[in-house]
Design a protein around this motif. Structure first.
Motif, mmCIF file in Angstrom:
data_model
loop_
_atom_site.group_PDB
_atom_site.id
_atom_site.type_symbol
_atom_site.label_atom_id
_atom_site.label_comp_id
_atom_site.label_asym_id
_atom_site.label_seq_id
_atom_site.Cartn_x
_atom_site.Cartn_y
_atom_site.Cartn_z
ATOM 1 N N ARG A 262 10.231 3.025 -3.038
ATOM 2 C CA ARG A 262 9.102 3.469 -3.853
ATOM 3 C C ARG A 262 8.426 4.648 -3.177
ATOM 4 N NH1 ARG A 262 3.893 -0.425 -3.041
ATOM 5 N NH2 ARG A 262 4.079 -0.823 -0.796
ATOM 6 N N THR A 263 7.558 5.328 -3.926
ATOM 7 C CA THR A 263 6.850 6.494 -3.414
ATOM 8 C C THR A 263 5.367 6.164 -3.278
ATOM 9 O OG1 THR A 263 8.422 8.008 -4.446
ATOM 10 C CG2 THR A 263 6.293 8.912 -3.803
ATOM 11 N N LEU A 264 4.800 6.482 -2.104
ATOM 12 C CA LEU A 264 3.395 6.207 -1.828
ATOM 13 C C LEU A 264 2.686 7.467 -1.354
ATOM 14 C CD1 LEU A 264 3.693 2.864 0.182
ATOM 15 C CD2 LEU A 264 3.116 3.119 -2.241
ATOM 16 N N VAL A 265 1.392 7.494 -1.540
ATOM 17 C CA VAL A 265 0.561 8.568 -0.999
ATOM 18 C C VAL A 265 -0.024 8.098 0.328
ATOM 19 C CG1 VAL A 265 -1.502 9.976 -1.334
ATOM 20 C CG2 VAL A 265 -0.005 9.473 -3.271
ATOM 21 N N VAL A 266 0.075 8.931 1.350
ATOM 22 C CA VAL A 266 -0.456 8.587 2.668
ATOM 23 C C VAL A 266 -1.975 8.713 2.633
ATOM 24 C CG1 VAL A 266 -0.451 9.129 5.121
ATOM 25 C CG2 VAL A 266 1.649 9.359 3.791
ATOM 26 N N ASP A 267 -2.654 7.588 2.434
ATOM 27 C CA ASP A 267 -4.113 7.561 2.415
ATOM 28 C C ASP A 267 -4.617 6.620 3.498
ATOM 29 O OD1 ASP A 267 -3.412 5.099 1.438
ATOM 30 O OD2 ASP A 267 -4.204 5.425 -0.574
ATOM 31 N N ASP A 268 -5.905 6.335 3.496
ATOM 32 C CA ASP A 268 -6.496 5.486 4.540
ATOM 33 C C ASP A 268 -5.846 4.109 4.568
ATOM 34 O OD1 ASP A 268 -8.108 7.689 4.541
ATOM 35 O OD2 ASP A 268 -9.998 6.578 4.596
ATOM 36 N N GLU A 269 -5.634 3.514 3.400
ATOM 37 C CA GLU A 269 -5.066 2.178 3.336
ATOM 38 C C GLU A 269 -3.639 2.153 3.846
ATOM 39 O OE1 GLU A 269 -5.011 -1.772 3.014
ATOM 40 O OE2 GLU A 269 -6.761 -0.487 2.715
ATOM 41 N N TYR A 270 -2.861 3.195 3.495
ATOM 42 C CA TYR A 270 -1.465 3.267 3.945
ATOM 43 C C TYR A 270 -1.400 3.371 5.470
ATOM 44 C CZ TYR A 270 3.148 5.234 4.900
ATOM 45 O OH TYR A 270 4.398 5.480 5.417
ATOM 46 N N ILE A 271 -2.259 4.197 6.053
ATOM 47 C CA ILE A 271 -2.256 4.372 7.509
ATOM 48 C C ILE A 271 -2.664 3.072 8.203
ATOM 49 C CG2 ILE A 271 -3.371 5.574 9.435
ATOM 50 C CD1 ILE A 271 -3.565 8.026 7.571
#
Length: 314
Positions: A262-271
Motif C-alpha cells: 500500500r501507499t502511505l504519506v510520511v506524516d507524524d503518525e507514520y514516523i
C-alpha cells in the motif's frame, strides 16, 4: 585527554594477568625446550652419524612423565583461570548501576538520574555494575585495561562489573563483529575521584540549559545521533540499510503491511509508528528485522523533536 596503561586499573587485573602470564610462560618454555630438543636430535641422529636405523624400545617412565606433567600444568592453568573468572560473575550489592544500550553502531550509557552519555563516567574505588542491553544484534563490551569483556545479547539480561582503581581515561569498544560499521563502536571510560563524580552526577543544569537553547529540530538531531539513527539512514538520499531521511517527510512511500502492498504519506503518525513498531510497515526495497523498537526508550516529546528535524531535510 590522557590514557593510563596501569597494570592495576581495576580489581580484576592481577588475577587475569596471573593466569595469562602463567599460560604464556608454560607455552614459551615448551616452545623453546621442544625446539632445542628437535635441533639436538637432528644433529645427533642424522644419517651421517647413524647410516643404519636402530630400533628404539618404548619407555613406561617417559610415557608417565609426559602424561602426568602436562596434566598438572593444565590443572594449574584451570585453577588460575577459574580464580580470575569466578569473582566476575557476582557483583557486590552496593554496586553503582549503569545501563549500557548497545545498537548498530554505538554504545549509550544511561544513569539512574536520567543522564545519558556516550562516554562511560565511573567513580574511582567503587564497584560499578553495567547492565547490558542490545537493541539489535549480538555485541560485546570490552574494556582492555580493566580486563573485563562480556557479550551483549538481545533478549538476555547480562551484566559486567568492576572497581576502577586508578583515575584516568581508558578505551572501550565492541569485540563482536556486528555489521559494516562495527569499528565505529569505540568509546572511552573516564574514571573520576568520588567527589568529582558525585558533582558531575548531580549537575544536570548543563543538560537543562542545553535543552532550553536548542531548537526542537536541533534537539531531534541530537537524539537521533545519540541513538545511532544515522548509522542506518542517510540524510543525503543515499541508500544504506534503511530508507534515507532526505525529503521523506510529507512524501508518499510504498510499504508492505502484513504482506499487502500500500501507499502511505510520511506524516507524524507514520514516523511515530515506524519508531515504536518498525515491523508494521516495511518500505519497498528494504528488509524487515533490521530495526528494533524504541518503545520505552523515547518519549512522545523525543519523537516530536525528531519529526521537527526530519521536516528540515528537504
Amino acid at each position: 585527554m590522557y590514557i593510563l596503561a596501569s597494570t592495576q586499573a581495576s580489581n580484576f587485573v592481577a588475577d587475569v594477568d596471573r593466569a595469562f602470564l602463567f599460560i604464556l610462560a608454560v607455552s614459551f618454555f615448551f616452545l623453546i625446550a621442544l625446539t632445542a630438543v628437535m635441533i639436538y636430535f637432528i644433529f645427533k641422529y642424522n644419517k651421517k652419524r647413524h647410516p643404519k636405523a636402530t630400533q628404539i624400545k618404548g619407555s613406561n617412565l617417559l610415557e608417565l612423565i609426559w602424561t602426568i606433567i602436562p596434566t598438572i600444568l593444565v590443572l594449574i592453568m584451570f585453577y588460575y583461570g577459574w580464580a580470575g573468572w569466578k569473582p566476575m560473575k557476582t557483583a557486590p550489592d552496593d554496586s553503582f548501576e549503569i545501563t549500557v544500550i548497545a545498537r548498530m553502531w554505538n554504545f549509550t550509557f544511561e544513569y539512574e538520574n536520567g543522564r545519558r552519555t556516550d562516554t562511560l563516567f565511573v567513580p574511582k574505588n567503587q564497584p560499578v555494575k553495567l547492565n547490558l542491553r542490545s537493541m539489535d544484534v549480538i555485541h560485546s563490551l570490552y574494556i582492555p585495561s580493566f580486563r573485563v569483556k562480556e557479550d551483549v545479547v538481545p533478549g538476555s539480561d547480562k551484566f559486567m562489573w568492576f572497581t576502577a582503581q586508578n583515575e584516568g581515561i581508558y578505551e572501550l569498544f565492541c569485540t563482536e563483529y556486528c555489521g559494516l560499521q562495527h569499528s565505529y563502536m569505540y568509546n572511552w571510560v573516564k574514571v573520576m575521584p568520588q567527589d568529582d563524580f558525585n558533582n558531575w552526577y548531580a549537575d544536570t543544569t548543563q543538560q537543562v540549559a542545553s535543552a532550553a537553547i536548542e531548537s526542537p529540530a536541533a534537539t531531534g538531531k541530537r537524539i537521533m545521533n545519540n541513538i545511532g539513527c544515522f548509522a542506518c539512514h542517510s540524510v543525503d538520499g543515499s541508500k544504506i540499510i534503511g530508507p534515507s531521511f532526505k525529503g521523506i517527510y510529507g512524501h508518499e512511500v510504498t510499504v508492505k503491511t502484513k504482506g499487502e502492498e500500500r501507499t502511505l504519506v510520511v506524516d507524524d503518525e507514520y514516523i511515530k509508528r515506524s519508531i515504536y513498531d518498525p515491523e508494521a510497515d516495511i518500505v519497498d526495497g528494504f528488509n524487515k528485522g533490521l530495526m528494533q523498537s524504541y518503545q520505552g526508550q523515547l518519549s512522545d516529546d523525543d519523537i516530536a523533536n525528531i519529526i521537527e528535524y526530519l521536516k528540515t531535510l528537504k
